[in-house]
Scaffold this active site. Structure first.
Site, short mmCIF file in Angstrom:
data_model
loop_
_atom_site.label_atom_id
_atom_site.label_comp_id
_atom_site.label_asym_id
_atom_site.label_seq_id
_atom_site.Cartn_x
_atom_site.Cartn_y
_atom_site.Cartn_z
N HIS A 1 8.04 4.91 -0.32
CA HIS A 1 7.87 5.61 1.03
C HIS A 1 9.24 5.37 1.72
O HIS A 1 9.60 6.23 2.44
CB HIS A 1 6.77 4.57 1.62
CG HIS A 1 6.63 4.51 3.10
ND1 HIS A 1 5.43 4.92 3.59
CD2 HIS A 1 7.36 4.53 4.23
CE1 HIS A 1 5.62 5.22 5.10
NE2 HIS A 1 6.69 4.82 5.29
N GLU A 2 9.92 4.20 1.76
CA GLU A 2 11.18 3.92 2.39
C GLU A 2 12.28 4.85 1.83
O GLU A 2 12.99 5.45 2.49
CB GLU A 2 11.48 2.36 2.34
CG GLU A 2 10.39 1.73 3.00
CD GLU A 2 10.30 1.95 4.31
OE1 GLU A 2 10.88 2.83 4.97
OE2 GLU A 2 9.38 1.10 4.88
N HIS B 1 12.07 8.41 3.16
CA HIS B 1 12.70 8.69 4.43
C HIS B 1 14.27 8.45 4.33
O HIS B 1 14.91 9.56 4.95
CB HIS B 1 12.33 7.28 5.29
CG HIS B 1 10.82 7.24 6.08
ND1 HIS B 1 10.51 8.04 6.43
CD2 HIS B 1 9.91 6.20 5.91
CE1 HIS B 1 9.39 7.78 7.09
NE2 HIS B 1 8.76 6.40 6.59
#
Length: 268
Positions: A59-60, A63
């Site tokens: 997820h990170e 980003h």
């Protein structure tokens, strides 16, 4: 030039910490599949928690990777492209707090985000895409985990393993849905923020640190909690994941409580 290339390679090399998490997920998943553990609940716990942390790292990473292509080259030097959870700006918010939410309530609440230097990025669409990239990863993870149920159900593996997969899929679904809420501090707000006026952004900015707390608080309201889980169950059933799978996976995950009579999902 050689030094620069070498540094760039280190900045993007997959971290041993992440590889260790993947190894724990695979080994514990194999133990659940084969029924090798003397304590099946603990094996499920390791599988779900390690799988959940792996998804948080992805997820990170999404980003950061999207920000890199958008113009923020600083994400490499910060270690965000190594998938190392210890490199996040707020490790406690990005990893520890989401895991605590899973343990306490069986819900995949999102954590804190990597720090993106927004001033390096131009274009509202790029800013929105950077915010959307994280929860989109959770949505993809959910689809991958639910796919076996959609095309075969329990025939894909032993019931304990499929139940653990169902519970992990449910965490991904809740994370994607909650993180797409247009609440200050969550990625959903980051998607719409570039399209708001400067005045509105300034008025909303002070509330950003409390967005996650507000969402968690709302989930304590019985009516909200009931409607929320009914919606999550409907999404899961649409992909062939019956309530029995997720409920059993959650109960097995809570190995410290055993196979008690309770076992519903929700906060508390």
């Amino acid at each position: 030039m050689t030094t620069t290339v070498s540094a760039r390679g280190r900045d993007r090399r997959i971290s041993p910490v992440f590889l260790g998490l993947v190894a724990i997920m695979l080994v514990s998943g194999w133990a659940v599949w084969q029924g090798l553990s003397n304590n099946p609940g603990f094996a499920v716990f390791l599988f779900v928690v390690s799988g959940w942390i792996v998804s948080l790292c992805l997820h990170e990473y999404a980003h950061a990777r999207t920000a890199l292509h958008g113009g923020d080259i600083s994400v490499g030097a910060k270690g965000y492209l190594t998938l190392n959870p210890l490199k996040y700006t707020h490790t406690a918010l990005s990893i520890v707090l989401p895991v605590v939410f899973v343990i306490l309530g069986g819900i995949g609440l999102p954590g804190g985000a990597v720090f993106i230097e927004r001033g390096r990025i131009t274009g509202r669409w790029r800013h929105s895409l950077i915010s959307a990239a994280g929860p989109l990863v959770n949505a993809v993870c959910a689809l991958v985990l639910m796919l076996p149920f959609a095309i075969g159900g329990q025939a894909w593996g032993p019931a304990p393993f499929m139940s653990a997969v169902a519970f992990l899929a449910e965490l991904q679904v809740t994370a994607a849905i909650l993180n797409f809420l247009p609440v200050p501090g969550l990625d959903g707000y980051g998607v719409v923020e570039p399209w708001l006026s400067y005045t509105v952004r300034r008025q909303v900015e002070p509330f950003a640190p409390f967005g996650l707390i507000a969402v968690f608080g709302c989930l304590w309201i019985p009516e909200v909690n009931t409607y929320f889980w009914e919606f999550i169950d409907a999404v899961m059933r649409a992909f062939g994941v019956q309530d029995w799978y997720t409920a059993t996976g959650y109960e097995t995950f809570r190995f410290w409580k055993g196979w008690g009579a309770g076992g519903g999902q929700g906060i508390g």
